[in-house]
Design an enzyme around this catalytic site. Structure first.
Site, PDB file in Angstrom:
ATOM      1  N   THR A   1     -49.011 -19.706-109.704  1.00 48.74           N
ATOM      2  CA  THR A   1     -49.890 -18.532-109.718  1.00 48.74           C
ATOM      3  C   THR A   1     -50.678 -18.506-108.418  1.00 48.74           C
ATOM      4  O   THR A   1     -51.032 -19.568-107.898  1.00 48.74           O
ATOM      5  CB  THR A   1     -50.878 -18.640-110.905  1.00 48.74           C
ATOM      6  OG1 THR A   1     -50.158 -18.409-112.099  1.00 48.74           O
ATOM      7  CG2 THR A   1     -52.023 -17.657-110.801  1.00 48.74           C
TER       8      THR A   1
ATOM      9  N   ARG B   1     -46.508 -11.791-124.150  1.00 48.38           N
ATOM     10  CA  ARG B   1     -47.619 -12.722-123.906  1.00 48.38           C
ATOM     11  C   ARG B   1     -48.420 -12.287-122.670  1.00 48.38           C
ATOM     12  O   ARG B   1     -47.873 -12.025-121.614  1.00 48.38           O
ATOM     13  CB  ARG B   1     -47.066 -14.135-123.699  1.00 48.38           C
ATOM     14  CG  ARG B   1     -48.148 -15.213-123.485  1.00 48.38           C
ATOM     15  CD  ARG B   1     -48.366 -15.518-122.013  1.00 48.38           C
ATOM     16  NE  ARG B   1     -49.234 -16.677-121.811  1.00 48.38           N
ATOM     17  CZ  ARG B   1     -49.682 -17.064-120.626  1.00 48.38           C
ATOM     18  NH1 ARG B   1     -49.342 -16.406-119.533  1.00 48.38           N
ATOM     19  NH2 ARG B   1     -50.467 -18.110-120.516  1.00 48.38           N
ATOM     20  N   VAL B   2     -49.727 -12.213-122.833  1.00 46.10           N
ATOM     21  CA  VAL B   2     -50.603 -11.902-121.710  1.00 46.10           C
ATOM     22  C   VAL B   2     -51.425 -13.158-121.428  1.00 46.10           C
ATOM     23  O   VAL B   2     -51.975 -13.759-122.360  1.00 46.10           O
ATOM     24  CB  VAL B   2     -51.552 -10.722-122.033  1.00 46.10           C
ATOM     25  CG1 VAL B   2     -52.450 -10.418-120.837  1.00 46.10           C
ATOM     26  CG2 VAL B   2     -50.754  -9.493-122.431  1.00 46.10           C
ATOM     27  N   GLY B   3     -51.497 -13.552-120.172  1.00 42.68           N
ATOM     28  CA  GLY B   3     -52.262 -14.754-119.804  1.00 42.68           C
ATOM     29  C   GLY B   3     -53.691 -14.416-119.420  1.00 42.68           C
ATOM     30  O   GLY B   3     -54.175 -13.305-119.643  1.00 42.68           O
ATOM     31  N   ASP B   4     -54.342 -15.397-118.830  1.00 42.25           N
ATOM     32  CA  ASP B   4     -55.746 -15.236-118.432  1.00 42.25           C
ATOM     33  C   ASP B   4     -55.926 -14.360-117.199  1.00 42.25           C
ATOM     34  O   ASP B   4     -56.969 -13.733-117.014  1.00 42.25           O
ATOM     35  CB  ASP B   4     -56.329 -16.616-118.089  1.00 42.25           C
ATOM     36  CG  ASP B   4     -55.551 -17.263-116.937  1.00 42.25           C
ATOM     37  OD1 ASP B   4     -54.349 -17.540-117.112  1.00 42.25           O
ATOM     38  OD2 ASP B   4     -56.124 -17.445-115.845  1.00 42.25           O
TER      39      ASP B   4
ATOM     40  N   THR C   1     -56.386 -20.830-112.192  1.00 49.28           N
ATOM     41  CA  THR C   1     -54.966 -21.114-112.370  1.00 49.28           C
ATOM     42  C   THR C   1     -54.826 -22.294-113.325  1.00 49.28           C
ATOM     43  O   THR C   1     -55.709 -23.151-113.391  1.00 49.28           O
ATOM     44  CB  THR C   1     -54.251 -21.416-111.039  1.00 49.28           C
ATOM     45  OG1 THR C   1     -52.926 -21.880-111.343  1.00 49.28           O
ATOM     46  CG2 THR C   1     -54.956 -22.487-110.218  1.00 49.28           C
ATOM     47  N   GLY C   2     -53.719 -22.300-114.066  1.00 49.66           N
ATOM     48  CA  GLY C   2     -53.509 -23.382-115.025  1.00 49.66           C
ATOM     49  C   GLY C   2     -53.088 -22.822-116.367  1.00 49.66           C
ATOM     50  O   GLY C   2     -52.458 -21.758-116.438  1.00 49.66           O
TER      51      GLY C   2
ATOM     52  N   GLY D   1     -53.186 -20.771-119.155  1.00 52.07           N
ATOM     53  CA  GLY D   1     -53.864 -19.497-119.374  1.00 52.07           C
ATOM     54  C   GLY D   1     -54.616 -19.400-120.688  1.00 52.07           C
ATOM     55  O   GLY D   1     -55.708 -18.837-120.753  1.00 52.07           O
TER      56      GLY D   1
END
Ligand code: ASP
Length: 338
Positions: free
Chosen positions: A209, A237-240, A259-260, A262
């Site tokens: 990312t 799926r939606v991440g952070d 980053t990492g 989510g």
């Protein structure tokens, strides 16, 4: 009469001297401000220090190049928003990173991209999730911020919005890279073995990312993050990253990009937590970064980059490694992986 004048002058001088040291103390409490500063990341996770030398070299060179793009804009008086957008564009076009070209694959074998950008001076933001044909998702996110009444568009809606702009479009095939496709195959094989939908051990598949944060000569701060998300992510799926306050946040005090993992980043509303800690605890950037990375999140979860209104930068991860780089107008510079 003369006595009175002398007395008055003396008391006046006394008051003046009494005031003087106080003013000096107040000024001393305000840290010197750097004209501009920028920090960027290319993903946190755990990469082995034994990574092949040519690969390490390729990462270091691209971090250097990305940093040069952003810092040149800032040094020439350009805006924090332009600096972070162009920096992220470069990383989106570089297939070493999990953003734009080089994005990871979903469990269905697609590349679905998320991005967000925030302008600290206006508190306006733009975000998109699940796009498949936008070459530079961060540029579309910026258009959402500036050219729409909304903040966040998803999937088909984001593509429709993109149709109304001049952002560059590509065939979804453009995002295919053999390396990321093989990561998906490995992830699927391991998933079958362990019978788990998601484990922390999978963090090796997450990195890449990209993000950038900057302060410009006008004192404006901004943050941007762009990603393909996590390898083998499930339907929708939606991440952070595109969630304002989680993976991306900026106000006029601090700008943050995450980053990492989510899910962990969003459950802790991480980027905003750093900003709130700074504001309400009257803490320094480094104290708030330490609080977030060491106390709020758990080892192995995530890494962050941030710049504050004084132009200080901070980059920290609890995952073992984070591709990162930062510099400022004073000539301070840091580039690293571990
Ligand atoms: N935070 C991203 C996500 O969960 C992944 C990453 O930072 O590499 O979508």
């Amino acid at each position: 009469m003369n006595k009175l004048t002398t007395l008055l002058t003396l008391s006046f001088l006394l008051v003046l001297t009494a005031c003087q040291p106080k003013q000096e103390t107040e000024n001393a409490a305000e840290p010197p401000t750097k004209e501009w500063s920028i920090a960027l990341h290319g993903g946190a996770g755990y990469v082995s220090p034994d990574m092949p030398e040519d690969r390490k070299q390729a990462y270091m060179e691209s971090l250097e190049e990305a940093l040069a793009i952003g810092s040149e804009i800032l040094a020439n008086g350009g805006s924090a928003l332009d600096a972070i957008e162009k920096t992220v564009n470069y990383m989106e076009d570089n297939e070493l990173y999990n953003a734009g070209k080089g994005a990871v694959f979903t469990s269905e074998g697609r590349n679905e991209l998320d991005a967000a950008i925030m302008d600290g001076s206006t508190l306006n933001a733009g975000a998109i999730t699940g796009v498949t044909t936008v070459k530079n998702p961060i540029t579309l996110a910026r258009r959402v911020m500036t050219d729409s009444k909304h903040v966040f568009f998803s999937a088909d809606g984001a593509e429709t919005f993109a149709d109304e702009t001049d952002v560059e479009r590509v065939d979804p095939e453009y995002f295919y890279t053999e390396r990321r496709y093989q990561s998906l195959q490995r992830a699927k094989a391991e998933e079958q073995e362990s019978n788990l939908i998601e484990t922390n051990e999978e963090k090796e598949w997450k990195y890449g990312t990209v993000g950038a944060v900057a302060k410009d000569v006008n004192g404006n701060l901004a943050a941007a993050t762009s990603t393909g998300g996590m390898t083998n992510k499930k339907y929708g799926r939606v991440g952070d990253v595109p969630i304002i306050g989680s993976g991306t946040y900026a106000n006029n005090l601090v700008a943050v990009s995450a980053t990492g993992w989510g899910e962990k980043i969003m459950l802790n509303v991480s980027a905003h937590t750093l900003a709130a800690h700074m504001e309400f605890q009257e803490a320094t950037l480094q104290q708030s970064m330490d609080y977030l990375v060491d106390e709020v999140l758990e080892p192995g979860d995530a890494g962050f980059i941030a710049v504050d209104k004084y132009g200080n930068f901070s980059m920290k991860t609890n995952t073992g490694s984070m591709f990162r780089a930062a510099t400022d107008s004073e000539g301070n510079k840091e580039i690293g992986i571990w």
